[in-house]
Design a protein around this motif. Structure first.
Motif, PDB file in Angstrom:
ATOM      1  N   ILE A   1      45.218  -1.816  26.166  1.00  0.00           N
ATOM      2  CA  ILE A   1      43.921  -1.140  26.330  1.00  0.00           C
ATOM      3  C   ILE A   1      43.952   0.225  25.657  1.00  0.00           C
ATOM      4  O   ILE A   1      42.996   0.626  24.975  1.00  0.00           O
ATOM      5  N   ASN A   2      45.051   0.953  25.835  1.00  0.00           N
ATOM      6  CA  ASN A   2      45.161   2.268  25.204  1.00  0.00           C
ATOM      7  C   ASN A   2      45.095   2.161  23.686  1.00  0.00           C
ATOM      8  O   ASN A   2      44.452   2.982  23.011  1.00  0.00           O
ATOM      9  N   ARG A   3      45.766   1.144  23.125  1.00  0.00           N
ATOM     10  CA  ARG A   3      45.731   0.956  21.668  1.00  0.00           C
ATOM     11  C   ARG A   3      44.321   0.644  21.196  1.00  0.00           C
ATOM     12  O   ARG A   3      43.866   1.142  20.159  1.00  0.00           O
ATOM     13  N   THR A   4      43.611  -0.193  21.960  1.00  0.00           N
ATOM     14  CA  THR A   4      42.234  -0.536  21.584  1.00  0.00           C
ATOM     15  C   THR A   4      41.335   0.695  21.644  1.00  0.00           C
ATOM     16  O   THR A   4      40.544   0.958  20.725  1.00  0.00           O
ATOM     17  N   LEU A   5      41.463   1.484  22.712  1.00  0.00           N
ATOM     18  CA  LEU A   5      40.626   2.669  22.874  1.00  0.00           C
ATOM     19  C   LEU A   5      40.918   3.719  21.810  1.00  0.00           C
ATOM     20  O   LEU A   5      40.025   4.474  21.406  1.00  0.00           O
ATOM     21  N   SER A   6      42.162   3.775  21.343  1.00  0.00           N
ATOM     22  CA  SER A   6      42.513   4.763  20.319  1.00  0.00           C
ATOM     23  C   SER A   6      41.787   4.491  19.003  1.00  0.00           C
ATOM     24  O   SER A   6      41.667   5.385  18.157  1.00  0.00           O
ATOM     25  N   MET A   7      41.309   3.253  18.840  1.00  0.00           N
ATOM     26  CA  MET A   7      40.584   2.896  17.617  1.00  0.00           C
ATOM     27  C   MET A   7      39.093   3.184  17.713  1.00  0.00           C
ATOM     28  O   MET A   7      38.374   3.060  16.738  1.00  0.00           O
ATOM     29  N   ILE A   8      38.636   3.566  18.908  1.00  0.00           N
ATOM     30  CA  ILE A   8      37.206   3.846  19.109  1.00  0.00           C
ATOM     31  C   ILE A   8      37.044   5.352  19.308  1.00  0.00           C
ATOM     32  O   ILE A   8      37.574   5.908  20.270  1.00  0.00           O
ATOM     33  N   PRO A   9      36.339   6.053  18.428  1.00  0.00           N
ATOM     34  CA  PRO A   9      36.147   7.499  18.577  1.00  0.00           C
ATOM     35  C   PRO A   9      35.505   7.829  19.924  1.00  0.00           C
ATOM     36  O   PRO A   9      34.650   7.073  20.413  1.00  0.00           O
ATOM     37  N   PRO A  10      35.889   8.952  20.545  1.00  0.00           N
ATOM     38  CA  PRO A  10      35.332   9.328  21.856  1.00  0.00           C
ATOM     39  C   PRO A  10      33.807   9.399  21.862  1.00  0.00           C
ATOM     40  O   PRO A  10      33.163   9.003  22.836  1.00  0.00           O
ATOM     41  N   GLU A  11      33.208   9.898  20.744  1.00  0.00           N
ATOM     42  CA  GLU A  11      31.753  10.015  20.721  1.00  0.00           C
ATOM     43  C   GLU A  11      31.084   8.642  20.742  1.00  0.00           C
ATOM     44  O   GLU A  11      29.991   8.476  21.316  1.00  0.00           O
ATOM     45  N   VAL A  12      31.732   7.650  20.142  1.00  0.00           N
ATOM     46  CA  VAL A  12      31.186   6.293  20.171  1.00  0.00           C
ATOM     47  C   VAL A  12      31.279   5.720  21.579  1.00  0.00           C
ATOM     48  O   VAL A  12      30.343   5.067  22.064  1.00  0.00           O
ATOM     49  N   ARG A  13      32.410   5.961  22.259  1.00  0.00           N
ATOM     50  CA  ARG A  13      32.542   5.473  23.639  1.00  0.00           C
ATOM     51  C   ARG A  13      31.472   6.088  24.523  1.00  0.00           C
ATOM     52  O   ARG A  13      30.872   5.410  25.372  1.00  0.00           O
ATOM     53  N   ASN A  14      31.224   7.401  24.344  1.00  0.00           N
ATOM     54  CA  ASN A  14      30.211   8.079  25.160  1.00  0.00           C
ATOM     55  C   ASN A  14      28.815   7.558  24.841  1.00  0.00           C
ATOM     56  O   ASN A  14      27.986   7.346  25.739  1.00  0.00           O
ATOM     57  N   GLU A  15      28.542   7.347  23.562  1.00  0.00           N
ATOM     58  CA  GLU A  15      27.219   6.889  23.145  1.00  0.00           C
ATOM     59  C   GLU A  15      26.896   5.516  23.707  1.00  0.00           C
ATOM     60  O   GLU A  15      25.762   5.241  24.097  1.00  0.00           O
ATOM     61  N   ARG A  16      27.924   4.657  23.783  1.00  0.00           N
ATOM     62  CA  ARG A  16      27.702   3.295  24.255  1.00  0.00           C
ATOM     63  C   ARG A  16      27.987   3.129  25.740  1.00  0.00           C
ATOM     64  O   ARG A  16      27.976   2.011  26.260  1.00  0.00           O
ATOM     65  N   GLY A  17      28.279   4.221  26.409  1.00  0.00           N
ATOM     66  CA  GLY A  17      28.469   4.176  27.861  1.00  0.00           C
ATOM     67  C   GLY A  17      29.718   3.453  28.312  1.00  0.00           C
ATOM     68  O   GLY A  17      29.735   2.870  29.406  1.00  0.00           O
ATOM     69  N   LEU A  18      30.766   3.483  27.495  1.00  0.00           N
ATOM     70  CA  LEU A  18      32.020   2.844  27.879  1.00  0.00           C
ATOM     71  C   LEU A  18      32.767   3.756  28.840  1.00  0.00           C
ATOM     72  O   LEU A  18      33.147   4.873  28.484  1.00  0.00           O
ATOM     73  N   ALA A  19      32.988   3.276  30.074  1.00  0.00           N
ATOM     74  CA  ALA A  19      33.640   4.104  31.090  1.00  0.00           C
ATOM     75  C   ALA A  19      35.154   4.157  30.914  1.00  0.00           C
ATOM     76  O   ALA A  19      35.825   4.965  31.552  1.00  0.00           O
ATOM     77  N   LEU A  20      35.698   3.295  30.074  1.00  0.00           N
ATOM     78  CA  LEU A  20      37.150   3.266  29.882  1.00  0.00           C
ATOM     79  C   LEU A  20      37.631   4.545  29.219  1.00  0.00           C
ATOM     80  O   LEU A  20      36.944   5.129  28.367  1.00  0.00           O
ATOM     81  N   ARG A  21      38.826   4.992  29.600  1.00  0.00           N
ATOM     82  CA  ARG A  21      39.420   6.181  29.003  1.00  0.00           C
ATOM     83  C   ARG A  21      40.917   5.941  28.800  1.00  0.00           C
ATOM     84  O   ARG A  21      41.537   5.200  29.554  1.00  0.00           O
ATOM     85  N   PRO A  22      41.504   6.546  27.777  1.00  0.00           N
ATOM     86  CA  PRO A  22      42.940   6.374  27.570  1.00  0.00           C
ATOM     87  C   PRO A  22      43.721   6.966  28.750  1.00  0.00           C
ATOM     88  O   PRO A  22      43.361   8.016  29.284  1.00  0.00           O
ATOM     89  N   ILE A  23      44.781   6.284  29.141  1.00  0.00           N
ATOM     90  CA  ILE A  23      45.633   6.741  30.232  1.00  0.00           C
ATOM     91  C   ILE A  23      47.048   6.932  29.681  1.00  0.00           C
ATOM     92  O   ILE A  23      47.639   5.998  29.157  1.00  0.00           O
ATOM     93  N   GLU A  24      47.547   8.149  29.799  1.00  0.00           N
ATOM     94  CA  GLU A  24      48.923   8.409  29.363  1.00  0.00           C
ATOM     95  C   GLU A  24      49.876   7.936  30.451  1.00  0.00           C
ATOM     96  O   GLU A  24      49.731   8.304  31.618  1.00  0.00           O
ATOM     97  N   ILE A  25      50.850   7.114  30.075  1.00  0.00           N
ATOM     98  CA  ILE A  25      51.762   6.523  31.058  1.00  0.00           C
ATOM     99  C   ILE A  25      53.210   6.779  30.648  1.00  0.00           C
ATOM    100  O   ILE A  25      53.578   6.651  29.484  1.00  0.00           O
ATOM    101  N   LEU A  26      54.005   7.167  31.636  1.00  0.00           N
ATOM    102  CA  LEU A  26      55.447   7.304  31.453  1.00  0.00           C
ATOM    103  C   LEU A  26      56.124   6.472  32.540  1.00  0.00           C
ATOM    104  O   LEU A  26      55.775   6.593  33.721  1.00  0.00           O
ATOM    105  N   VAL A  27      57.065   5.637  32.144  1.00  0.00           N
ATOM    106  CA  VAL A  27      57.774   4.775  33.089  1.00  0.00           C
ATOM    107  C   VAL A  27      59.243   5.172  33.117  1.00  0.00           C
ATOM    108  O   VAL A  27      59.890   5.286  32.073  1.00  0.00           O
ATOM    109  N   ILE A  28      59.751   5.379  34.316  1.00  0.00           N
ATOM    110  CA  ILE A  28      61.180   5.619  34.509  1.00  0.00           C
ATOM    111  C   ILE A  28      61.697   4.515  35.420  1.00  0.00           C
ATOM    112  O   ILE A  28      61.213   4.338  36.541  1.00  0.00           O
TER     113      ILE A  28
END
Length: 384
Positions: free
Chosen positions: A279-306
């Motif tokens: 999902i993060n990879r897909t969202l990185s291909m969509i500019p933030p302004e496009v996500r906002n314009e189309r009402g996409l509620a998804l947002r990139p989530i930074e994850i670290l796993v130990i």
């Protein structure tokens, strides 16, 4: 108005005694922080034994360093008898109930609820954990929310009971729910009720068991609570095996049980992490302004796993002799006292030798990634 706190979440997964590893990671994080008393994780999410650690951190959210010290003292001093009855009478009664059910089930009116009696754990939690402090931490902005996930036996639903700010909304997804409540010891016991081993707990109108069961999206509660960065502490070695080991003889009951528990505690997390990466990879291909314009509620989530750098099954097998002799006798009967049965033992080995080894492992694994952890937490320097 107080400054907006970081939306960094900490997810503590299940795994019985394996949760001692989380304490080692937290000790290292405390050393990396420039202000160790300040809670770096305003959103805390836990399931199974990780739920107990999450609730403890929430209660100590106004002094993160002291909360980590508290967890360290408890886990470093553990004995099996602090969690479940390990005395000859307690183990004998539990074993007798199971044997009588298997042999004379048609005569026994009431089936045994669990293989082990975890009454000592309830007493320990009631004595050492002040959940009333959670509301104060929220009011003082040291904590945003804490979530404890349980699994309903009747409905099959994964329910995340959360306590947090008044404006937080419950959520409802397929087989996943979020319920705004005031957390109690019963929620912690329900979330850590490993199937077959510990008894289920009735919450409201349903019996609940270990939160890792049917938890198809372990990362989901943190996202629903508003996290944009998530640190996940795993309960098992996540590196792929180089080759499939050769089987020697039919698997013991302990080996089968350990395999089943590992599928409950480890597999769903690995799948959810893969999903988040996609999902993060897909969202990185969509500019933030496009996500906002189309009402996409998804947002990139930074994850670290130990996660543990070693197989905890092997580590548990090395320390299995530390269990009280009645428990060893019970475990030996189902094949849990050898290397192949180490998986089951690793969940029940609440003894100092093992928990301290796990704490040391978590501490070393995290300090080995000091710069990565510091960058994730937004620190300008990794020095403490």
């Amino acid at each position: 108005m107080p400054a907006r706190t970081s939306r960094t979440a900490l997810i503590l997964t299940g795994g019985g005694a394996r949760a001692a590893y989380q304490v080692g990671v937290l000790k290292a994080v405390r050393e990396i922080l420039p202000e160790p008393r300040r809670n770096p994780f305003p959103i805390l999410c836990g399931s199974s034994a990780g739920a107990i650690n999450a609730a403890s951190l929430a209660a100590w959210a106004e002094d993160f360093a002291a909360g980590v010290d508290h967890l360290d003292r408890v886990w470093s001093g553990f004995h099996a008898g602090d969690v479940y009855r390990a005395d000859p009478l307690g183990v004998g009664l539990s074993g007798a109930r199971w044997l009588s059910t298997l042999a004379f089930g048609w005569l026994v009116r009431r089936s045994p609820r669990s293989l082990l009696d975890n009454t000592p754990l309830r007493r320990l939690l009631e004595r050492s954990l002040d959940l009333a402090r959670i509301d104060r931490a929220i009011a003082h902005h040291a904590l945003h929310s804490v979530s404890i996930t349980c699994s309903g036996y009747a409905s099959g639903q994964s329910v995340s009971f959360f306590q947090g700010r008044a404006d937080l909304e419950p959520w409802r997804r397929s087989q996943r729910f979020g319920a705004h409540v005031k957390l109690t010891v019963d929620h912690l016991l329900a979330s850590s009720a490993i199937p077959f081993l510990f008894p289920a707990v009735k919450l409201h109108r349903e019996w609940f068991g270990d939160g890792s069961m049917r938890q198809l999206a372990p990362i989901s509660p943190a996202i629903h609570l508003g996290a944009d960065r998530i640190l996940v502490i795993g309960a098992g070695h996540m590196a792929a095996e180089k080759e499939r080991p050769q089987s020697q003889g039919y698997p013991s009951l302990a080996q089968i049980a350990g395999h089943a528990l590992s599928s409950i505690f480890l597999d769903s997390l690995a799948v959810d992490l893969e999903r988040m990466i996609r999902i993060n990879r897909t969202l990185s291909m969509i500019p933030p302004e496009v996500r906002n314009e189309r009402g996409l509620a998804l947002r990139p989530i930074e994850i670290l796993v130990i996660a543990p750098s070693r197989r905890l099954d092997d580590l548990a097998a090395q320390h299995a002799g530390a269990l009280p002799w009645p428990v060893r006798a019970l475990m030996r009967g189902i094949g849990a006292m050898n290397r192949n049965g180490g998986a089951l033992t690793s969940y029940l080995l609440f003894e100092q030798a093992y928990t301290r080894a796990l704490i040391d492992l978590g501490h070393a694994d995290t300090l080995a990634r000091r710069d990565e952890v510091a960058a994730f937490l937004g620190l300008t320097s990794s020095s403490s």
